[in-house]
Motif scaffolding. Structure first.
Motif, PDB file in Angstrom:
ATOM      1  N   ARG A 184      36.354  47.358  42.126  1.00 36.28           N
ATOM      2  CA  ARG A 184      37.189  46.233  41.726  1.00 36.28           C
ATOM      3  C   ARG A 184      36.565  44.957  42.278  1.00 36.28           C
ATOM      4  O   ARG A 184      36.330  44.849  43.478  1.00 36.28           O
TER       5      ARG A 184
ATOM      6  N   LYS B  20      38.153  38.584  39.275  1.00 37.11           N
ATOM      7  CA  LYS B  20      38.297  38.547  37.820  1.00 37.11           C
ATOM      8  C   LYS B  20      37.092  37.908  37.143  1.00 37.11           C
ATOM      9  O   LYS B  20      36.641  36.836  37.531  1.00 37.11           O
TER      10      LYS B  20
ATOM     11  N   ASN C 154      35.163  36.855  33.307  1.00 38.45           N
ATOM     12  CA  ASN C 154      35.446  36.483  31.922  1.00 38.45           C
ATOM     13  C   ASN C 154      34.699  37.431  30.996  1.00 38.45           C
ATOM     14  O   ASN C 154      33.634  37.095  30.471  1.00 38.45           O
TER      15      ASN C 154
ATOM     16  N   GLU D  78      37.613  43.917  27.856  1.00 36.29           N
ATOM     17  CA  GLU D  78      37.565  45.325  28.236  1.00 36.29           C
ATOM     18  C   GLU D  78      36.630  46.070  27.301  1.00 36.29           C
ATOM     19  O   GLU D  78      36.643  45.871  26.096  1.00 36.29           O
TER      20      GLU D  78
ATOM     21  N   VAL E 124      33.044  46.891  31.719  1.00 35.86           N
ATOM     22  CA  VAL E 124      34.375  46.466  32.146  1.00 35.86           C
ATOM     23  C   VAL E 124      35.381  47.523  31.707  1.00 35.86           C
ATOM     24  O   VAL E 124      35.487  47.847  30.525  1.00 35.86           O
TER      25      VAL E 124
ATOM     26  N   LYS F 151      38.945  47.618  32.984  1.00 38.53           N
ATOM     27  CA  LYS F 151      40.254  47.000  32.783  1.00 38.53           C
ATOM     28  C   LYS F 151      40.396  45.782  33.675  1.00 38.53           C
ATOM     29  O   LYS F 151      39.625  45.574  34.609  1.00 38.53           O
ATOM     30  N   HIS F 152      41.400  44.979  33.341  1.00 40.56           N
ATOM     31  CA  HIS F 152      41.801  43.846  34.157  1.00 40.56           C
ATOM     32  C   HIS F 152      43.188  44.146  34.710  1.00 40.56           C
ATOM     33  O   HIS F 152      43.950  44.889  34.103  1.00 40.56           O
TER      34      HIS F 152
ATOM     35  N   TYR G  34      42.088  40.983  39.311  1.00 43.70           N
ATOM     36  CA  TYR G  34      40.821  41.685  39.517  1.00 43.70           C
ATOM     37  C   TYR G  34      40.307  42.234  38.193  1.00 43.70           C
ATOM     38  O   TYR G  34      41.025  42.296  37.202  1.00 43.70           O
ATOM     39  N   THR G  35      39.039  42.628  38.205  1.00 46.30           N
ATOM     40  CA  THR G  35      38.408  43.316  37.091  1.00 46.30           C
ATOM     41  C   THR G  35      37.816  44.609  37.636  1.00 46.30           C
ATOM     42  O   THR G  35      37.104  44.585  38.634  1.00 46.30           O
ATOM     43  N   GLU G  36      38.119  45.713  36.985  1.00 44.37           N
ATOM     44  CA  GLU G  36      37.571  47.004  37.396  1.00 44.37           C
ATOM     45  C   GLU G  36      36.357  47.303  36.525  1.00 44.37           C
ATOM     46  O   GLU G  36      36.447  47.281  35.297  1.00 44.37           O
ATOM     47  N   ILE G  37      35.208  47.574  37.176  1.00 42.37           N
ATOM     48  CA  ILE G  37      33.970  47.825  36.437  1.00 42.37           C
ATOM     49  C   ILE G  37      33.349  49.145  36.875  1.00 42.37           C
ATOM     50  O   ILE G  37      33.580  49.605  38.000  1.00 42.37           O
TER      51      ILE G  37
END
Length: 104
Positions: free
Chosen positions: A21, A24, A26, A29, A63, A65-66, A93-96
């Motif tokens: 995580r 965030k 840009n 998904e 990516v 999810k956010h 957050y952004t999960e990658i």
């Protein structure tokens, strides 16, 4: 093989297949992103360290999810003055998922 990357002002040690995580981003998904701020790369027997970044290295990620993190409570008060402020905050957050570490 692992790499140390920087994104969102923080540093992460990642390997292929890791799910992390980060702050965030840009990106939509399912989109593939490239992280080019690679600080170090190790392939088991040798370690390459950039000054401050490695020019020929990049990490590709997808990516997943956010979302928003857990709520924290920010409470300020001053004793004997009847001053109280209560505020909540949820950090986005952004999960990658790390797909590959490329070193050319």
């Amino acid at each position: 093989m692992y790499a140390v990357i920087e994104t969102g002002g923080k540093q992460y040690r990642v390997s292929q297949g890791d799910v992390i995580r980060v702050e965030k981003l840009n990106a939509a998904e399912g989109e593939t992103i490239e992280l080019d701020r690679v600080l170090a790369v190790s392939d088991g027997d040798k370690l390459l360290v950039g000054q401050p970044v490695l020019e020929n290295a990049k990490v590709t990620a997808t990516v997943l999810k956010h979302g928003k993190g857990k709520k924290i409570i920010v409470f300020k008060y001053k004793p004997k003055k009847n001053y109280r402020r209560k505020k909540g905050h949820r950090q986005p957050y952004t999960e990658i998922r790390i797909e590959s570490i490329l070193l050319s």
